[in-house]
Design a protein around this motif. Structure first.
Motif, PDB file in Angstrom:
ATOM      1  N   GLU A  20      10.169   3.018 -11.065  1.00 22.06           N
ATOM      2  CA  GLU A  20      10.935   1.447 -11.375  1.00 22.06           C
ATOM      3  C   GLU A  20      11.763   1.134 -10.110  1.00 22.06           C
ATOM      4  O   GLU A  20      11.876  -0.157  -9.734  1.00 22.06           O
ATOM      5  N   LEU A  21      12.775   2.014  -9.545  1.00 21.12           N
ATOM      6  CA  LEU A  21      13.569   1.815  -8.637  1.00 21.12           C
ATOM      7  C   LEU A  21      12.514   1.671  -7.293  1.00 21.12           C
ATOM      8  O   LEU A  21      12.988   0.451  -6.533  1.00 21.12           O
ATOM      9  N   LEU A  22      11.386   2.239  -7.183  1.00 18.41           N
ATOM     10  CA  LEU A  22      10.618   1.895  -5.713  1.00 18.41           C
ATOM     11  C   LEU A  22       9.911   0.453  -6.020  1.00 18.41           C
ATOM     12  O   LEU A  22       9.835  -0.218  -4.990  1.00 18.41           O
ATOM     13  N   ASN A  23       9.536   0.168  -7.304  1.00 21.35           N
ATOM     14  CA  ASN A  23       9.020  -1.016  -7.557  1.00 21.35           C
ATOM     15  C   ASN A  23       9.892  -2.465  -7.191  1.00 21.35           C
ATOM     16  O   ASN A  23       9.689  -3.485  -6.679  1.00 21.35           O
ATOM     17  N   GLN A  24      11.337  -2.122  -7.489  1.00 25.16           N
ATOM     18  CA  GLN A  24      12.394  -3.030  -7.345  1.00 25.16           C
ATOM     19  C   GLN A  24      12.700  -3.180  -5.961  1.00 25.16           C
ATOM     20  O   GLN A  24      12.859  -4.240  -5.559  1.00 25.16           O
TER      21      GLN A  24
ATOM     22  N   LEU B  83       0.742  -1.163  -0.055  1.00 19.67           N
ATOM     23  CA  LEU B  83      -0.161  -0.143  -0.113  1.00 19.67           C
ATOM     24  C   LEU B  83       0.931   1.252   0.092  1.00 19.67           C
ATOM     25  O   LEU B  83       0.565   2.285  -0.449  1.00 19.67           O
ATOM     26  N   ASN B  84       1.714   1.237   0.776  1.00 21.73           N
ATOM     27  CA  ASN B  84       2.754   2.479   0.913  1.00 21.73           C
ATOM     28  C   ASN B  84       3.540   2.644  -0.387  1.00 21.73           C
ATOM     29  O   ASN B  84       3.611   3.673  -0.829  1.00 21.73           O
ATOM     30  N   VAL B  85       4.255   1.698  -1.119  1.00 29.65           N
ATOM     31  CA  VAL B  85       4.874   1.764  -2.066  1.00 29.65           C
ATOM     32  C   VAL B  85       4.084   2.066  -3.431  1.00 29.65           C
ATOM     33  O   VAL B  85       4.595   2.839  -4.004  1.00 29.65           O
ATOM     34  N   LYS B  86       2.978   1.624  -3.570  1.00 32.71           N
ATOM     35  CA  LYS B  86       2.080   1.808  -4.509  1.00 32.71           C
ATOM     36  C   LYS B  86       1.585   3.253  -4.580  1.00 32.71           C
ATOM     37  O   LYS B  86       1.263   4.106  -5.643  1.00 32.71           O
ATOM     38  N   THR B  87       1.388   3.692  -3.232  1.00 34.84           N
ATOM     39  CA  THR B  87       0.987   5.193  -3.004  1.00 34.84           C
ATOM     40  C   THR B  87       2.140   6.226  -3.625  1.00 34.84           C
ATOM     41  O   THR B  87       1.875   7.048  -4.363  1.00 34.84           O
ATOM     42  N   GLU B  88       3.233   5.781  -3.396  1.00 32.28           N
ATOM     43  CA  GLU B  88       4.224   6.567  -3.882  1.00 32.28           C
ATOM     44  C   GLU B  88       4.692   6.520  -5.337  1.00 32.28           C
ATOM     45  O   GLU B  88       4.701   7.526  -5.732  1.00 32.28           O
ATOM     46  N   VAL B  89       4.462   5.458  -5.683  1.00 36.90           N
ATOM     47  CA  VAL B  89       4.427   5.261  -7.307  1.00 36.90           C
ATOM     48  C   VAL B  89       3.237   5.759  -7.712  1.00 36.90           C
ATOM     49  O   VAL B  89       3.468   6.394  -9.170  1.00 36.90           O
TER      50      VAL B  89
ATOM     51  N   LEU C 175      11.273  10.652 -13.588  1.00 35.48           N
ATOM     52  CA  LEU C 175      10.299   9.791 -12.839  1.00 35.48           C
ATOM     53  C   LEU C 175       9.854   8.612 -13.230  1.00 35.48           C
ATOM     54  O   LEU C 175       9.459   7.762 -12.126  1.00 35.48           O
ATOM     55  N   SER C 176      10.018   7.948 -14.282  1.00 29.38           N
ATOM     56  CA  SER C 176       9.668   6.479 -14.752  1.00 29.38           C
ATOM     57  C   SER C 176      10.921   6.033 -14.047  1.00 29.38           C
ATOM     58  O   SER C 176      10.561   4.606 -13.606  1.00 29.38           O
ATOM     59  N   THR C 177      12.309   6.100 -14.033  1.00 31.52           N
ATOM     60  CA  THR C 177      12.978   5.366 -13.461  1.00 31.52           C
ATOM     61  C   THR C 177      13.051   5.394 -11.906  1.00 31.52           C
ATOM     62  O   THR C 177      13.242   4.363 -11.170  1.00 31.52           O
TER      63      THR C 177
ATOM     64  N   ILE D  22      10.741   1.800   2.633  1.00 34.28           N
ATOM     65  CA  ILE D  22      10.430   2.429   1.200  1.00 34.28           C
ATOM     66  C   ILE D  22      11.584   3.215   0.778  1.00 34.28           C
ATOM     67  O   ILE D  22      12.111   4.136   1.769  1.00 34.28           O
ATOM     68  N   VAL D  23      12.213   3.458  -0.449  1.00 33.25           N
ATOM     69  CA  VAL D  23      12.989   4.001  -0.743  1.00 33.25           C
ATOM     70  C   VAL D  23      12.466   5.782  -0.622  1.00 33.25           C
ATOM     71  O   VAL D  23      11.521   6.000  -1.406  1.00 33.25           O
TER      72      VAL D  23
END
Length: 458
Positions: free
Chosen positions: A427-431, A161-167, A422-424, A248-249
């Motif tokens: 991607e970093l957040l997801n990884q 939930l936290n990561v997807k919100t950042e993404v 922003l896309s990178t 979370i990064v």
């Protein structure tokens, strides 16, 4: 005065709002302890242990002699006008007198010889108590595994939930940039729609994570009896008790958090015959063998010592005179023996039944231990797979980090558009998210194997 009162009220409101905004911090150990303290099954199991202790005392009491006293007082009315005679009906004597009668009888009896039957009964009661204590441990193990499962799911769903919100924030910024470029005629409508699809998909993932987290917290609340608020939750790592790890990064930072699983000294060998389940079945089999021994010893005669002392008093006209007339009448001392010559082969049938029950218990034990070993091996293989994935995820994270550094340099020199940066970062957040989920799985499986082998400590 009114201004001071208003000031305090305002201050109170501010403090209340700030407290409501504070997040809830949870650790696995505290959650588990709360579940243990509020477990009805464990409380009932503790009560069962107390019942077995009381039962053991009751069985031991049969080793002591039995002393009893009986007092009878009655009025006998002759209905034959003195023409009757003494008569017997079974064990009852009918007297031809009208009188008040009182009798006091003291009896002492003691089991002289039963060929160890009573000792076997005490042994069975002790084994029953040991079984109840093991049953408590097994229920505790079950509770630990369930809380571990729910805590892991809650931690992962909250992390998602936290990561997807950042993404989502990154995707929304990318959408706005592409929308401005489309209006300026620098981009196509299709690229704008691609970003809209990403946003919709991410929002759907966020909602799914919220639903999963809510359901998991409701299940967890059943065990811990705590209320959980979906906002501001922070679940520490399973092996962490000092403070929460940051999963979370921070996208504004150039440093990627390097998460690692704590190295625990843990022996991965598992012997199902050393588990509590094995001991439970061993005790049950031992009880059945003791029952079989009792049935065999019941074929021998038993001997019991007894003594009785009686006082008797009577009077034809007055009750109190009959009580005053009570005096010594008899003293009986003897030994009784009982031997059953034929019981319709009941004892033989019971022995045959008990032997078959022992065989069944041995098969059930082997089946249970085989299931435990298979489950442990499955957990260990899953643990190894997660460790293999960890290396891959770390390599991918390092690659994405290098890419982000390169994009940052290009962005600082105005050689790349903002959306690429922003896309990178997304991607970093997801990884990083995949890596953290991987670490959670490893830690959870390690704790699961500890619980299964009894190597965990509260």
């Amino acid at each position: 005065m009114k201004k001071i009162t208003k000031g305090f009220i305002t201050l109170g409101i501010i403090i209340a709002v700030q407290l409501s905004c504070l997040g809830q911090d949870f650790s696995y150990k505290d959650t588990l302890n709360s579940a243990i303290n509020n477990s009805f099954d464990l409380k009932m199991s503790e009560t069962d242990i107390g019942i077995s202790r009381a039962q053991l005392k009751a069985v031991r009491a049969d080793w002591y002699p039995t002393l009893s006293m009986q007092f009878n007082t009655e009025y006998n009315k002759d209905l034959t006008d003195g023409k009757g005679t003494y008569a017997y009906a079974g064990n009852t004597m009918i007297t031809p007198f009208t009188q008040y009668r009182d009798m006091l009888y003291l009896t002492l009896s003691y089991n002289l010889l039963d060929y160890g039957i009573q000792g076997k009964k005490v042994h069975i009661a002790k084994q029953e108590l040991a079984q109840k204590e093991i049953s408590y441990k097994l229920q505790l193990k079950e509770l630990k595994l369930k809380v571990l499962e729910l805590y892991t799911k809650a931690q992962q769903n909250n992390n998602s939930l936290n990561v997807k919100t950042e993404v989502l924030n990154l995707y929304e910024n990318m959408f706005k940039n592409k929308e401005r470029m489309f209006k300026a005629g620098m981009n196509s409508k299709l690229t704008v729609m691609d970003e809209a699809v990403k946003i919709a998909k991410t929002k759907n993932e966020i909602e799914n994570s919220k639903i999963e987290l809510k359901n998991t917290l409701e299940d967890l609340a059943y065990y811990t009896k705590q209320d959980y608020n979906l906002n501001g939750l922070n679940f520490r790592n399973i092996d962490d008790t000092d403070g929460a790890d940051d999963y979370i990064v921070e996208i504004s930072s150039n440093n990627v958090i390097k998460s690692e699983v704590k190295k625990n000294q843990f022996d991965f060998t598992f012997d199902p015959y050393l588990t509590d389940e094995s001991r439970y079945y061993d005790l049950e089999i031992d009880k059945k063998k003791s029952e079989l021994s009792i049935l065999k010893r019941q074929l021998f005669p038993s001997f019991r010592f007894y003594t009785g002392y009686s006082l008797y008093g009577q009077n034809p006209n007055n009750y109190y005179s009959s009580v005053q007339n009570i005096g010594q009448r008899s003293l009986v001392i003897g030994v009784s023996s009982q031997y059953v010559f034929f019981d319709g082969f009941k004892n033989r049938a019971n022995r045959e039944k008990t032997k078959l029950e022992i065989q069944k218990l041995q098969l059930e034990k082997e089946k249970k231990l085989s299931e435990l070993e298979s489950k442990y091996k499955k957990s260990f293989k899953t643990y190894e797979s997660y460790n293999e994935e960890l290396t891959t995820n770390k390599d991918l994270l390092a690659t994405v980090k290098e890419k982000l550094d390169a994009v940052n340099r290009l962005n600082s020199n105005k050689l790349i558009e903002q959306n690429e940066l922003l896309s990178t970062k997304a991607e970093l957040l997801n990884q990083e998210y995949e890596l953290e989920q991987n670490i959670i799985n490893i830690t959870s499986k390690l704790e699961e194997m500890k619980i299964m082998s009894g190597a965990d400590e509260l």
